[in-house]
Scaffold this active site. Structure first.
Site, PDB file in Angstrom:
ATOM      1  N   LYS A 220       0.842  -1.197   0.000  1.00 49.80           N
ATOM      2  CA  LYS A 220       0.000   0.000   0.000  1.00 49.80           C
ATOM      3  C   LYS A 220       0.876   1.245   0.000  1.00 49.80           C
ATOM      4  O   LYS A 220       2.033   1.212   0.399  1.00 49.80           O
ATOM      5  CB  LYS A 220      -0.996  -0.060   1.150  1.00 49.80           C
ATOM      6  CG  LYS A 220      -1.979  -1.203   0.872  1.00 49.80           C
ATOM      7  CD  LYS A 220      -3.290  -1.153   1.552  1.00 49.80           C
ATOM      8  CE  LYS A 220      -4.168  -2.269   0.958  1.00 49.80           C
ATOM      9  NZ  LYS A 220      -5.110  -2.831   1.919  1.00 49.80           N
ATOM     10  N   ARG A 262      -2.642 -10.430   4.623  1.00 54.41           N
ATOM     11  CA  ARG A 262      -2.979 -10.580   3.201  1.00 54.41           C
ATOM     12  C   ARG A 262      -1.859  -9.912   2.404  1.00 54.41           C
ATOM     13  O   ARG A 262      -1.687  -8.708   2.494  1.00 54.41           O
ATOM     14  CB  ARG A 262      -4.326  -9.904   2.942  1.00 54.41           C
ATOM     15  CG  ARG A 262      -4.790  -9.935   1.498  1.00 54.41           C
ATOM     16  CD  ARG A 262      -6.071  -9.132   1.324  1.00 54.41           C
ATOM     17  NE  ARG A 262      -6.494  -9.116  -0.055  1.00 54.41           N
ATOM     18  CZ  ARG A 262      -6.018  -8.267  -0.970  1.00 54.41           C
ATOM     19  NH1 ARG A 262      -5.117  -7.373  -0.628  1.00 54.41           N
ATOM     20  NH2 ARG A 262      -6.457  -8.318  -2.214  1.00 54.41           N
TER      21      ARG A 262
HETATM   22  N1  PMM Z   1      -6.916  -4.640   0.328  1.00 54.07           N
HETATM   23  C1  PMM Z   1      -7.165  -4.719  -0.987  1.00 54.07           C
HETATM   24  C2  PMM Z   1      -8.096  -5.644  -1.492  1.00 54.07           C
HETATM   25  N2  PMM Z   1      -8.752  -6.485  -0.662  1.00 54.07           N
HETATM   26  N3  PMM Z   1      -9.169  -7.276   1.514  1.00 54.07           N
HETATM   27  C3  PMM Z   1      -8.942  -7.214   2.824  1.00 54.07           C
HETATM   28  N4  PMM Z   1      -9.607  -8.037   3.663  1.00 54.07           N
HETATM   29  N5  PMM Z   1      -8.054  -6.322   3.370  1.00 54.07           N
HETATM   30  C4  PMM Z   1      -7.358  -5.450   2.594  1.00 54.07           C
HETATM   31  O1  PMM Z   1      -6.579  -4.651   3.140  1.00 54.07           O
HETATM   32  C5  PMM Z   1      -7.581  -5.469   1.187  1.00 54.07           C
HETATM   33  C6  PMM Z   1      -8.508  -6.420   0.676  1.00 54.07           C
HETATM   34  C7  PMM Z   1      -6.450  -3.811  -1.930  1.00 54.07           C
HETATM   35  O2  PMM Z   1      -5.181  -4.312  -2.248  1.00 54.07           O
HETATM   36  P1  PMM Z   1      -4.765  -4.919  -3.677  1.00 54.07           P
HETATM   37  O3  PMM Z   1      -5.452  -4.081  -4.738  1.00 54.07           O
HETATM   38  O4  PMM Z   1      -3.300  -4.728  -3.704  1.00 54.07           O
HETATM   39  O5  PMM Z   1      -5.190  -6.338  -3.723  1.00 54.07           O
END
Ligand code: PMM
Length: 287
Positions: A220, A262
């Site tokens: 992030k 994650r």
């Molecule tokens: N962040 C993203 C997408 N899904 N789900 C959960 N539970 N927590 C998160 O912080 C989260 C998520 C965005 O990140 P990406 O676009 O790099 O996948």
């Protein structure tokens, strides 16, 4: 399937990310093809992932929403193939119809970044599927606008705690089992850099309840800023440059008792959770 069936004894769980999207922040377009997505999921498992989060719609700032059928057709074949291979998955979706199709395809968990709020049918589908669910904090006026900073009255930590409590109440009222709920502070979602650090600083307070906590800090922008801020202003910093900082967040989160992280770069975060576990048990050696 219960959260306890996914929980890894004695260490933090590592959830690897496979975004079957065109435009996710750090890996958009790379795993849109079915074979590429499956191959990448297998690589992540080989690198130490305990489960794979499969998403078919980007939540990056400025992303436009994809057609529900397109989203479903991106994620369900991947989930089915991984389930057939014995690999547990979560579906990263804000749509009840996609969550239901994913459940049908054998998904192990429903991960909704809107905390069940974006789709009026989501809590009912969660209850009906009787699967673990991740409810994430995202205070926003418009789903799809993670960059729009929200005002967090009374401070971001109190806001996240109160909102997550409210989401739990709504989920329980809709029939979701208490033992199926995982919470997530939603790092980077309509939050300033200071908000994200405040939430990490307050992790013990967020962990101070009965629900397992998932931490999603991987790649992030606020982590990219760690390195960028000490380099000359014209230095280009790419999302993967945040992987070491992500691993550091993983190590500290694991040490504090997070249920899971994650992450995109599974190998370094798996090393980090293993270090935390070995640290806590003195590596199995007691002097
Ligand atoms: N962040 C993203 C997408 N899904 N789900 C959960 N539970 N927590 C998160 O912080 C989260 C998520 C965005 O990140 P990406 O676009 O790099 O996948």
């Amino acid at each position: 399937m219960r959260v306890s069936d996914l929980t890894v004894p004695d260490r933090c769980l590592v959830m690897g990310i496979v975004n079957v999207t065109e435009d996710s922040f750090s890996d958009g377009g790379r795993w849109l093809d079915f074979d590429a997505a499956i191959a990448h999921a297998h690589e992540l498992v080989a690198a130490g992932a305990d489960m794979i989060d499969v998403g078919g719609e980007s939540t990056r700032p400025g992303a436009t929403r994809v057609d529900p059928d397109v989203e479903r057709d991106r994620v369900t074949p991947v989930i089915r193939a991984l389930a057939d291979a014995g690999i547990p998955t979560s579906v990263d979706t804000m749509r009840a119809s996609v969550a239901a199709a994913a459940a049908e395809a054998g998904v192990a968990m429903i991960n909704d970044v809107s905390g069940g709020l974006a789709d009026p049918d989501m809590f009912a589908v969660m209850a009906d599927a009787d699967l673990p669910v991740c409810l994430m904090h995202w205070k926003t006026v418009r789903f799809g606008d993670a960059a729009g900073r929200a005002e967090h009255d009374g401070g971001v930590v109190a806001d996240v705690r109160d909102t997550l409590t409210d989401l739990v109440d709504r989920a329980l009222a809709a029939g979701v089992d208490r033992g199926n709920i995982v919470l997530d502070p939603g790092l980077g979602f309509a939050k300033s850099r200071a908000d994200n650090w405040s939430l990490l600083h307050a992790l013990p307070a967020l962990l101070d309840n009965e629900f397992p906590l998932l931490v999603g800090a991987s790649r992030k922008r606020f982590l990219g800023a760690v390195r960028r801020d000490r380099l000359p202003a014209d230095t280009t910093v790419v999302p993967t440059d945040a992987d070491p900082a992500t691993a550091a967040v993983t190590a500290i989160s694991a040490q504090m008792g997070a249920w899971g992280v994650r992450v995109h770069d599974v190998a370094v975060s798996r090393d980090a959770v293993d270090v935390a576990a070995l640290w806590n048990t003195a590596g199995g050696y007691r002097g």
